[in-house]
Motif scaffolding. Sequence first.
Motif, PDB file in Angstrom:
ATOM      1  N   UNK A  92      36.029   6.923  38.636  1.00 29.21           N
ATOM      2  CA  UNK A  92      34.880   6.902  39.547  1.00 29.21           C
ATOM      3  C   UNK A  92      35.308   7.262  40.966  1.00 29.21           C
ATOM      4  N   UNK A  93      36.418   6.701  41.413  1.00 31.95           N
ATOM      5  CA  UNK A  93      36.923   7.040  42.742  1.00 31.95           C
ATOM      6  C   UNK A  93      37.255   8.525  42.838  1.00 31.95           C
ATOM      7  N   UNK A  94      37.734   9.093  41.730  1.00 32.86           N
ATOM      8  CA  UNK A  94      37.982  10.529  41.706  1.00 32.86           C
ATOM      9  C   UNK A  94      36.729  11.342  41.886  1.00 32.86           C
ATOM     10  N   UNK A  95      35.610  10.853  41.357  1.00 33.74           N
ATOM     11  CA  UNK A  95      34.338  11.535  41.551  1.00 33.74           C
ATOM     12  C   UNK A  95      33.973  11.569  43.029  1.00 33.74           C
ATOM     13  N   UNK A  96      34.219  10.464  43.717  1.00 29.11           N
ATOM     14  CA  UNK A  96      33.926  10.436  45.148  1.00 29.11           C
ATOM     15  C   UNK A  96      34.812  11.429  45.894  1.00 29.11           C
ATOM     16  N   UNK A  97      36.063  11.527  45.527  1.00 26.70           N
ATOM     17  CA  UNK A  97      36.940  12.481  46.205  1.00 26.70           C
ATOM     18  C   UNK A  97      36.508  13.918  45.923  1.00 26.70           C
ATOM     19  N   UNK A  98      36.016  14.140  44.713  1.00 26.74           N
ATOM     20  CA  UNK A  98      35.530  15.480  44.375  1.00 26.74           C
ATOM     21  C   UNK A  98      34.406  15.939  45.292  1.00 26.74           C
ATOM     22  N   UNK A  99      33.700  15.012  45.910  1.00 27.02           N
ATOM     23  CA  UNK A  99      32.552  15.353  46.741  1.00 27.02           C
ATOM     24  C   UNK A  99      32.945  16.148  47.980  1.00 27.02           C
ATOM     25  N   UNK A 100      34.191  16.044  48.410  1.00 30.26           N
ATOM     26  CA  UNK A 100      34.584  16.765  49.630  1.00 30.26           C
ATOM     27  C   UNK A 100      35.886  17.539  49.489  1.00 30.26           C
ATOM     28  N   UNK A 133      27.297   3.024  40.004  1.00 31.82           N
ATOM     29  CA  UNK A 133      27.652   4.240  40.737  1.00 31.82           C
ATOM     30  C   UNK A 133      27.607   5.463  39.841  1.00 31.82           C
ATOM     31  N   UNK A 134      28.008   5.313  38.576  1.00 34.16           N
ATOM     32  CA  UNK A 134      27.956   6.447  37.648  1.00 34.16           C
ATOM     33  C   UNK A 134      26.516   6.900  37.430  1.00 34.16           C
ATOM     34  N   UNK A 173      40.148  15.727  37.909  1.00 39.25           N
ATOM     35  CA  UNK A 173      39.866  14.449  38.545  1.00 39.25           C
ATOM     36  C   UNK A 173      41.129  14.040  39.277  1.00 39.25           C
ATOM     37  N   UNK A 174      41.063  13.976  40.580  1.00 38.68           N
ATOM     38  CA  UNK A 174      42.176  13.459  41.362  1.00 38.68           C
ATOM     39  C   UNK A 174      41.695  12.162  41.986  1.00 38.68           C
ATOM     40  N   UNK A 223      27.773  19.772  37.188  1.00 34.24           N
ATOM     41  CA  UNK A 223      27.937  19.420  35.782  1.00 34.24           C
ATOM     42  C   UNK A 223      29.304  18.797  35.508  1.00 34.24           C
ATOM     43  N   UNK A 224      30.311  19.171  36.271  1.00 36.51           N
ATOM     44  CA  UNK A 224      31.601  18.509  36.134  1.00 36.51           C
ATOM     45  C   UNK A 224      31.497  17.032  36.469  1.00 36.51           C
TER      46      UNK A 224
END
Length: 502
Positions: A52-60, A150-151, A19-20, A121-122
């Motif tokens: 949560x913001x890290x999840x959004x960054x993970x998208x791209x 959002x989650x 998670x970044x 799954x991550x």
Amino acid sequence: MKIINNKILLISGLSLLSIFSSCESDYLEKDPTESASELLITSSLDNLNIALNGMHRNMYYRQNSSQGQNGATGVMIYMDVMGEDLVFPSTGNNWFVSTLRWLDNTNATSSGLFYPYDFYYGQIRIANIILKATPNVTGDQVLKDKVMGEAYAFRAYCYFMLTQIYAKRYVAGTSNSQPGVPLRLDDSFNPIPRSSIEEVYTSVNSDLQKSFSLLSGKARSNKSHFNAEVVKGLMARVALVQGKYANAATYAKEARQGFGLMTNTQYKSGFNDYSNSEWIWGYKPIETTSDFFGNFMAYMSRNYNSTQIRQAPKVVNNLLYSQFPTTDVRTQVIAPTGVHTSLTLSNSYSKYPYTSQKFLSVNATGTVDNNTSLGDIPFMRAAEMYLIEAEALAKDAREPESKIVFNEFTKNRNPLYVGTTKSGSAYIDEILTSRRLELWGEGFRFLDLKRLNLPLDRTGANHVSAVTNNLSMVPAGDKRWTWLIPQAEINASQGLVVQNEL
């Protein structure tokens, strides 16, 4: 600035997902060098919001994966190269070629097959942690609602994608008791079997309803985040797959409210700016955290200066192109000669007929630039919602209503369009053909072919047999439409997860 670099195990210990994250205002302009445990993430509302913001960054952004496997954007490319409308004129430097040949989806040990499973799954793992912890922390109730909303949306989106890829197609009017995917709704690690497709879709719809309730009336910081309209758009997608056409039409119409169709000039500007009025949901990579050769635009743009783009630019199926008049703006971003005079491409760029400049990379100031691979990434647009609404209304025996929606949309794309004269199945085919061209390159074609129970048919088009390895047809319902479950999951599940048909 708070930053988290947290290693979280996947559902069965298959891999690690980093998670970044950072505060929204600067999109992680510093390198993630601090680490924190799951305990720290769940210790405060602020930290949960950071996760949560890290999840959004993970998208791209690429995490622990290969180049081109940049979160959901890489999956988008997979879904199009497995169809018939995105053509590879050459193998280039071989990126995505094994996927195009339908080799990854049938190889349980392929990293290409493992990657979407690992990624989604991550994300689900992080969502489950957030959903468990958020009710127990103190803080502003509006922020708590947004984090949880959002989650829930993330979890629903990820299970929806997983089930479409790794399970058989949903068939309306049947029990859909065939195996779906493991449905984990908590933060445990014990092995679990696959739930049925119906059970997964029930969970997806439940999560979306919860998300909508929590996010309704709440503003988002930017278009990279979920709001009530994005959730309605996801509900429309799910309802369309399930054959719940009345619901799909309603949700799609609600999702597009406030998002007007773009002008023809905007359509030809490169699909790289999520401030476009039509974009409902999208992501904005920035220069300081660019993945350069791994970014979406590094593969899908026409102008990025890379070996991949110069040798193997993305080409549109010529048979699809031929079904539209030149007055349709969607044909005007396709060069039948491959020259693209407006881009002044150098001689180092291979010029293949029917290459597309729908996507153009830009620099940090937003100016079209072939030396960077930046460019915002569309995940949901009003155009898709118009097309879902039109298709769903037509299939719900409400053709006159459908034609009002479809004609409004098509008139925007082709000012000389006078309205459809077709009816019945021919009219539905017209909608679906329009959808193919409109959403080209945005990650829908494989999924559409599967939900519609259509064959893959590359025959007669401008596909190159040496590139496709002579794969020109895959019958509807063939076992290859269902990706195998990664062998690592099978091995780790202690016999509970059963493999798809080999």
